[in-house]
Design an enzyme around this catalytic site. Structure first.
Site, PDB file in Angstrom:
ATOM      1  N   LYS A  75       3.531  -6.521  -8.233  1.00  0.00           N
ATOM      2  CA  LYS A  75       4.662  -6.054  -7.413  1.00  0.00           C
ATOM      3  C   LYS A  75       5.517  -7.260  -7.006  1.00  0.00           C
ATOM      4  O   LYS A  75       4.978  -8.329  -6.691  1.00  0.00           O
ATOM      5  CB  LYS A  75       4.126  -5.321  -6.175  1.00  0.00           C
ATOM      6  CG  LYS A  75       5.205  -4.690  -5.304  1.00  0.00           C
ATOM      7  CD  LYS A  75       4.573  -3.858  -4.178  1.00  0.00           C
ATOM      8  CE  LYS A  75       5.613  -3.230  -3.260  1.00  0.00           C
ATOM      9  NZ  LYS A  75       4.995  -2.422  -2.182  1.00  0.00           N
ATOM     10  N   SER A 150       6.626   2.360  -1.611  1.00  0.00           N
ATOM     11  CA  SER A 150       7.537   1.401  -2.192  1.00  0.00           C
ATOM     12  C   SER A 150       7.066   0.816  -3.519  1.00  0.00           C
ATOM     13  O   SER A 150       7.866   0.201  -4.232  1.00  0.00           O
ATOM     14  CB  SER A 150       7.773   0.265  -1.192  1.00  0.00           C
ATOM     15  OG  SER A 150       6.591  -0.469  -0.986  1.00  0.00           O
ATOM     16  N   SER A 174       2.416   2.700   0.765  1.00  0.00           N
ATOM     17  CA  SER A 174       3.138   2.255  -0.435  1.00  0.00           C
ATOM     18  C   SER A 174       2.314   2.093  -1.709  1.00  0.00           C
ATOM     19  O   SER A 174       2.873   1.928  -2.785  1.00  0.00           O
ATOM     20  CB  SER A 174       3.859   0.944  -0.154  1.00  0.00           C
ATOM     21  OG  SER A 174       5.103   1.232   0.422  1.00  0.00           O
TER      22      SER A 174
HETATM   23  N1  GLN Z   1       7.219   4.420   3.464  1.00  0.00           N
HETATM   24  C1  GLN Z   1       6.951   3.558   4.569  1.00  0.00           C
HETATM   25  C2  GLN Z   1       8.212   2.829   4.951  1.00  0.00           C
HETATM   26  O1  GLN Z   1       9.238   3.162   4.460  1.00  0.00           O
HETATM   27  C3  GLN Z   1       5.854   2.565   4.238  1.00  0.00           C
HETATM   28  C4  GLN Z   1       6.225   1.650   3.135  1.00  0.00           C
HETATM   29  C5  GLN Z   1       5.109   0.685   2.792  1.00  0.00           C
HETATM   30  O2  GLN Z   1       3.937   1.023   2.852  1.00  0.00           O
HETATM   31  N2  GLN Z   1       5.480  -0.534   2.424  1.00  0.00           N
HETATM   32  O3  GLN Z   1       8.213   1.947   5.738  1.00  0.00           O
END
Ligand code: GLN
Length: 478
Positions: A75, A150, A174
């Site tokens: 990532k 994400s 994420s």
């Molecule tokens: N979807 C959540 C956010 O928008 C968590 C994202 C994540 O785990 N990096 O913050």
């Protein structure tokens, strides 16, 4: 079957027995990438040349073990020495770190072959990979749909056969939500189990690195490679790391599984709820004792997360000031204008929104009412889990409220309510392929007490051996 379709375990065995060369494995993956990447857009940077050199080195080795010679994706918020680490943000579009994240270093010393950096929501803030400053990633099961986020690039690439596994990060779902949307296995380890050194911070008290793989065995293999104490990460745990392969057993008779009723409410689409209920019946068939339970404070998880995560974000993002890292407005007249323009142009709207919110929550007049209150409720959420784990070995729920939705369809993270409690409590949680609705994968979430990754893997493995969801692959016409 082509090489790129095989599991990490299978490829590792073939490499160890010299039935195949690392260079051939890489060629298979490279060909697959050339066929499907223009549709999926899972990568931000491809590093095939470098990968080629690594594969040649591996083929020269006397003995090939572990993850050596197996192509993977990282990532793009994990620092990679000499390779751009963009966080899918214009701010870091040209940032080349001078060092490797600890997890990257561990994989490299194992001989892993990195084929590229994976697309994501900008600075991991999002749930669909649509906030990437480059382009959205598409779901291999249906290109009109998002891969989740994400870590959408990582999950989509694993599902599409562009990499055998990927490393990603999970701050509030994420890893698990994209795993659910793409029909792969994703594990968020206990906070501190895997080093965060070299992971670009989003919300440091919740960020955690973990694997995305095609099956549970591969998850165990990657966990073996990345877990462990790191003196460079002050929140790293010193607990011993077991060999996670030892947990790949199918006998789960007597295992106590709870399903929290708050995770099966109206927000969850009926078809997904049904699929997960069916999975629970499967667990009963396998000899587990399944019972309803309650995590009463989890309904506050989303607002609590929004306050704590944006507060931490406002602090961790302060370093992007045009001086130290990344994008700088070269034409500004003075330093204030330079900083303002650099941040104004370098960061996307979602990131800015969170910095503003976080700064507000931490301001003198709001601190007690928001941040402090949120920290207190965070404790209550954690105590709900502590109580549940006095009685249950693990908890099972849907990993997302729906299957993958269409690009542009949603502006709100509806699945967060299912994923975020585990991050607030610091406990391990994973998503495994648990069903199919209208041809799209459904994710089953397993949550366990701190350091119980082994129990999760065992329950996941037992379920997987009794199902064939993990064997389904998206049909991508090439
Ligand atoms: N979807 C959540 C956010 O928008 C968590 C994202 C994540 O785990 N990096 O913050």
């Amino acid at each position: 079957m082509k090489l790129y379709q095989l599991s990490v375990k299978k490829i590792a065995e073939m490499l160890a027995r010299r039935e195949v060369k690392a260079q051939e494995v890489l060629e298979s993956v490279a060909e697959r990438i050339s066929q499907v990447e223009h549709k999926i857009q899972a990568f931000t940077t491809l590093t095939l040349e470098e990968a080629q050199k690594t594969a040649m080195d591996i083929d020269r080795r006397g003995e090939i073990t572990g993850l050596a010679g197996i192509p993977c994706g990282i990532k793009d918020n994990l620092c990679t020495r000499g390779v751009k680490t963009t966080c899918a943000s214009k701010m870091l579009e040209n940032f080349i770190p001078p060092y490797d994240a600890t997890v990257v270093n561990k994989l490299k010393s194992d001989g892993a072959v990195m084929v590229g950096k994976m697309n994501m929501d900008e600075f991991a803030m999002g749930f669909s990979t649509e906030t990437s400053c480059f382009y959205p990633t598409h779901n291999p099961w249906d290109l009109a749909r998002v891969p989740g986020g994400s870590s959408g690039g990582s999950a989509a690439a694993v599902a599409a056969g562009e990499v055998f596994y990927a490393l990603a990060s999970d701050t509030g779902g994420s890893i698990r939500q994209p795993a659910a949307f793409c029909g792969v296995v994703g594990l968020k380890p206990t906070y501190g189990r895997v080093s965060r050194y070299g992971l670009v911070a989003f919300a440091s008290s919740m960020d955690q690195v973990g694997p995305l793989t095609r099956d549970v065995t591969d998850c165990a293999l990657v966990m073996n490679a990345i877990c462990g104490y790191d003196h460079r990460d002050s929140s790293s745990r010193e607990a011993e790391v077991p060999d996670y392969r030892d947990f790949l057993q199918t006998d789960i008779k007597g295992m106590k599984i709870g399903f929290p009723r708050e995770y099966f409410l109206d927000e969850v689409e009926p078809s997904v709820r049904e699929a997960v209920k069916k999975a629970l019946l499967k667990y009963e068939e396998l000899g587990a004792v399944v019972e309803e339970t309650s995590l009463p404070h989890s309904k506050y998880a989303l607002p609590v997360f929004q306050i704590i995560a944006s507060a931490e974000t406002s602090s961790s993002m302060a370093r992007y000031d045009g001086v130290r890292y990344g994008y700088r407005d070269e034409n500004a007249q003075d330093i204030a204008e330079m900083m303002s323009n650099s941040r104004g142009r370098g960061l996307g709207p979602e990131v800015k929104r969170r910095i503003l919110l976080g700064t507000h929550f931490l301001s003198k007049d709001s601190y007690d009412a928001y941040y402090l209150k949120a920290m207190k409720v965070r404790r209550l959420i954690k105590e709900d889990f502590d109580r549940a784990f006095e009685k249950f070995d693990l908890l099972v729920s849907p990993a997302a409220v729906s299957t993958a939705f269409k690009l542009g369809e949603k502006t709100e993270d509806l699945s967060g309510v299912l994923n975020i409690p585990a991050n607030l409590a610091g406990i391990p949680a994973m998503s495994i392929p648990g069903g199919v609705v209208d041809g799209l994968p459904v994710g089953l979430q397993l949550m366990g007490p701190p350091l119980a990754e082994g129990t999760l893997l065992k329950a996941a493995y037992a379920f997987e051996q009794g199902s064939d969801y993990h064997l389904r692959t998206p049909i991508l016409e090439v």
